[in-house]
Design a protein around this motif. Structure first.
Motif, short mmCIF file in Angstrom:
data_model
loop_
_atom_site.label_atom_id
_atom_site.label_comp_id
_atom_site.label_asym_id
_atom_site.label_seq_id
_atom_site.Cartn_x
_atom_site.Cartn_y
_atom_site.Cartn_z
N VAL A 53 0.67 -1.41 0.17
CA VAL A 53 0.11 -0.08 -0.17
C VAL A 53 0.72 1.69 0.01
O VAL A 53 1.35 1.49 0.56
CB VAL A 53 -1.22 0.42 1.39
CG1 VAL A 53 -1.76 1.48 1.19
CG2 VAL A 53 -1.51 -1.07 1.60
N PRO A 54 0.87 1.74 -1.32
CA PRO A 54 1.99 3.42 -0.50
C PRO A 54 0.71 3.94 0.65
O PRO A 54 0.41 4.36 0.46
CB PRO A 54 0.86 4.18 -2.43
CG PRO A 54 0.34 3.20 -2.93
CD PRO A 54 -0.17 2.02 -2.27
N ALA A 55 2.25 4.73 0.45
CA ALA A 55 2.06 5.21 2.21
C ALA A 55 2.04 6.48 2.88
O ALA A 55 2.73 7.25 3.54
CB ALA A 55 2.86 4.62 3.38
N ASP A 56 2.63 6.76 1.66
CA ASP A 56 3.30 8.67 1.39
C ASP A 56 2.23 9.83 1.53
O ASP A 56 2.25 10.91 1.78
CB ASP A 56 4.98 9.50 0.18
CG ASP A 56 5.88 8.73 0.20
OD1 ASP A 56 6.30 7.82 1.81
OD2 ASP A 56 6.93 8.99 -0.47
N ASN A 57 1.59 9.57 0.95
CA ASN A 57 0.16 10.00 1.51
C ASN A 57 -0.88 8.98 2.37
O ASN A 57 -1.41 8.29 1.22
CB ASN A 57 -0.93 10.22 0.04
CG ASN A 57 0.43 11.51 -0.98
OD1 ASN A 57 0.32 12.40 -1.03
ND2 ASN A 57 0.88 10.37 -2.00
N LYS A 58 -1.29 10.03 3.55
CA LYS A 58 -1.93 9.07 4.53
C LYS A 58 -3.67 8.57 3.96
O LYS A 58 -4.10 7.50 3.91
CB LYS A 58 -2.29 9.57 6.66
CG LYS A 58 -0.62 9.90 6.32
CD LYS A 58 -0.88 10.32 7.85
CE LYS A 58 0.97 10.40 8.29
NZ LYS A 58 0.47 10.62 9.62
N TRP A 59 -4.29 9.85 2.90
CA TRP A 59 -5.38 9.71 3.03
C TRP A 59 -5.46 8.48 1.64
O TRP A 59 -6.86 8.16 1.80
CB TRP A 59 -5.76 10.72 2.49
CG TRP A 59 -5.59 11.33 1.03
CD1 TRP A 59 -4.17 12.35 1.25
CD2 TRP A 59 -5.59 10.93 -0.85
NE1 TRP A 59 -3.98 12.51 -0.11
CE2 TRP A 59 -3.81 11.31 -0.86
CE3 TRP A 59 -6.19 10.40 -1.17
CZ2 TRP A 59 -4.28 11.55 -2.05
CZ3 TRP A 59 -6.45 10.11 -2.26
CH2 TRP A 59 -4.89 11.29 -3.39
N PHE A 60 -4.77 7.91 0.77
CA PHE A 60 -4.75 7.37 0.03
C PHE A 60 -4.20 5.64 1.23
O PHE A 60 -5.34 4.89 0.05
CB PHE A 60 -3.34 7.49 -1.04
CG PHE A 60 -3.63 6.52 -2.56
CD1 PHE A 60 -4.70 6.51 -3.29
CD2 PHE A 60 -2.54 5.48 -2.47
CE1 PHE A 60 -5.47 5.61 -4.21
CE2 PHE A 60 -3.10 4.72 -3.52
CZ PHE A 60 -4.30 4.66 -4.64
N THR A 61 -3.25 5.89 1.75
CA THR A 61 -3.22 4.34 2.61
C THR A 61 -4.75 4.40 2.56
O THR A 61 -4.92 2.44 2.49
CB THR A 61 -1.99 4.64 3.71
OG1 THR A 61 -1.14 5.49 2.52
CG2 THR A 61 -1.76 3.67 4.29
N ARG A 62 -5.39 4.79 3.16
CA ARG A 62 -6.32 4.37 4.13
C ARG A 62 -7.68 3.85 3.38
O ARG A 62 -7.99 3.33 2.90
CB ARG A 62 -7.62 5.48 5.16
CG ARG A 62 -5.98 6.27 6.22
CD ARG A 62 -6.37 7.33 6.59
NE ARG A 62 -5.40 7.89 7.86
CZ ARG A 62 -4.92 8.73 8.20
NH1 ARG A 62 -5.69 9.60 8.92
NH2 ARG A 62 -4.40 8.51 9.24
N LEU A 63 -7.94 4.87 2.04
CA LEU A 63 -8.26 4.25 1.14
C LEU A 63 -8.45 3.18 0.30
O LEU A 63 -9.48 2.21 0.17
CB LEU A 63 -8.44 5.93 -0.48
CG LEU A 63 -9.77 5.29 -1.29
CD1 LEU A 63 -11.42 5.28 -1.25
CD2 LEU A 63 -8.95 6.37 -2.45
N VAL A 64 -6.70 2.80 0.05
CA VAL A 64 -6.52 1.03 -0.61
C VAL A 64 -7.03 0.49 0.46
O VAL A 64 -8.05 -0.61 0.31
CB VAL A 64 -5.93 1.32 -0.73
CG1 VAL A 64 -5.39 -0.29 -0.98
CG2 VAL A 64 -5.24 2.42 -1.76
N ILE A 65 -6.88 -0.03 2.06
CA ILE A 65 -7.11 -0.60 2.89
C ILE A 65 -8.35 -0.69 3.47
O ILE A 65 -8.68 -1.85 3.21
CB ILE A 65 -6.16 0.40 4.04
CG1 ILE A 65 -5.13 0.59 4.70
CG2 ILE A 65 -6.94 -0.99 5.26
CD1 ILE A 65 -4.01 0.60 5.26
N SER A 66 -9.18 0.77 3.68
CA SER A 66 -10.81 0.10 3.34
C SER A 66 -11.15 -0.52 1.69
O SER A 66 -12.07 -1.17 2.41
CB SER A 66 -11.39 1.65 3.92
OG SER A 66 -12.36 2.11 3.73
N THR A 67 -10.56 -0.64 1.16
CA THR A 67 -11.77 -1.46 -0.64
C THR A 67 -11.16 -2.47 -0.33
O THR A 67 -11.64 -3.18 -0.35
CB THR A 67 -11.27 -0.56 -1.48
OG1 THR A 67 -10.88 1.07 -1.47
CG2 THR A 67 -11.60 -0.79 -2.55
#
Ligand code: ATP
Ligand code: MG
Length: 291
Positions: A243-257
């Protein structure tokens, strides 16, 4: 905006040709900003809550989410956000730090095994038995602390551990635990930025530990260990997500999906009420209405 194939993009279920350098920690797919992703994240959280209710009621499957990452990659925040809507009665978070003397008296899977989620529950491991092929591999001296007989602690030990982990996860999967593993992939540059913020902002000072900066010296060794771990322990029933982690909002979106997709794949439903139970419900209703 639809989350579509976002989860599959980062999924590794066969590690044969996996190379960490093919994955960009700053990737955000076609998502442009936090604002852009907020609605999808809110929907994901609501959907998770809904599915968790069925998981709990059905009481057959369980879901284990494993989080591994370098320091400051955002494990804690991701866990907090993504699970914010779930019923705490059906969800447990366990953090695994350096093993205690009692834990060192046992094999390396012992302390996590009894914390696997029970049927109907979601379990979250903040670090896990994977530390045994990460920190213990990078700092080999930790292995002596485990007092494994010399003959068994040879160079082969990492492959032995990969094999044992694969077998163990297959066993758990065959018994009804869906396992999903997240490696929060942070760049070295972004880690430095986050460490500096922990030093500069008083409300973040508590998160800072001098040993985190020390571990940064071993960055390349850790990246190699992570790559080898993902190559050797990615399977269909227990895939890794890089999971790309440099942008927290994107990390959370991927995990949630990933969580939503996984729960949906289990075809969960509320238990059916049989004839005897229906009668029982009708009787109870009559009794209450008579009062
Ligand atoms: P985190 O670093 O996960 O945010 P924390 O800062 O609260 O949590 P730490 O005291 O840093 O907690 O504990 C985590 C540390 O424990 C990590 O450096 C990790 O590598 C180490 N650790 C975890 N499992 C093991 C293990 N099996 N053997 C040795 N060290 C381990
Ligand atoms: Mg720490």
């Amino acid at each position: 905006m639809k989350t579509g194939k976002i989860a599959n993009t980062f999924r590794i279920d066969s590690g044969k040709h996996f190379r960490l350098k093919d994955y960009d920690p700053a990737d955000t797919g076609h998502w442009k900003s936090k604002e852009h992703a907020t609605e999808a994240l809110v929907q994901g959280i609501a959907r998770t809550a809904d599915l968790q209710d069925k998981l709990y009621a059905q009481d057959k499957w369980s879901l284990l989410l494993i989080f591994q990452a370098m320091d400051a990659a955002g494990k804690d925040g991701a866990i907090k956000h993504v699970m914010s809507g779930v019923n705490p009665q059906g969800c447990e978070v366990h953090s695994f730090k350096a093993p205690s003397p009692q834990e060192l008296q046992h094999d390396f899977l012992w302390r996590t095994t009894c914390n696997f989620p029970e049927r109907g529950h979601i379990g979250i491991f903040n670090r896990s038995y994977y530390e045994e092929v990460l920190v213990v591999r990078v700092h080999r001296e930790l292995l002596s602390g485990e007092r494994i007989p010399d003959k068994l602690a040879s160079k082969r030990i990492w492959n032995d551990r990969f094999e044992d982990i694969r077998s163990f996860e297959r066993h758990m999967a065959r018994n009804g635990t869906a396992i999903r593993k997240f490696f929060l992939h942070l760049s070295k540059k972004e880690q430095k930025k986050r460490f500096l913020a922990r030093l500069d902002e008083p409300e973040k000072n508590w998160k800072f530990s001098a040993s985190d900066v020390h571990e940064r010296d071993y960055w390349a060794d850790y990246q190699d260990a992570y790559e080898d771990m993902i190559r050797n322990t990615s399977t269909k029933h227990a895939p890794w997500y890089v999971v790309p982690a440099d942008n927290k909002w994107f990390t959370r979106l991927v995990i949630s999906t990933v969580i939503v997709d996984t729960l949906e794949s289990l075809n969960l439903s509320y238990p059916k009420v049989d004839e005897a139970k229906r009668k029982e419900l009708e009787e109870a209703k009559k009794k209450l209405l008579k009062e």
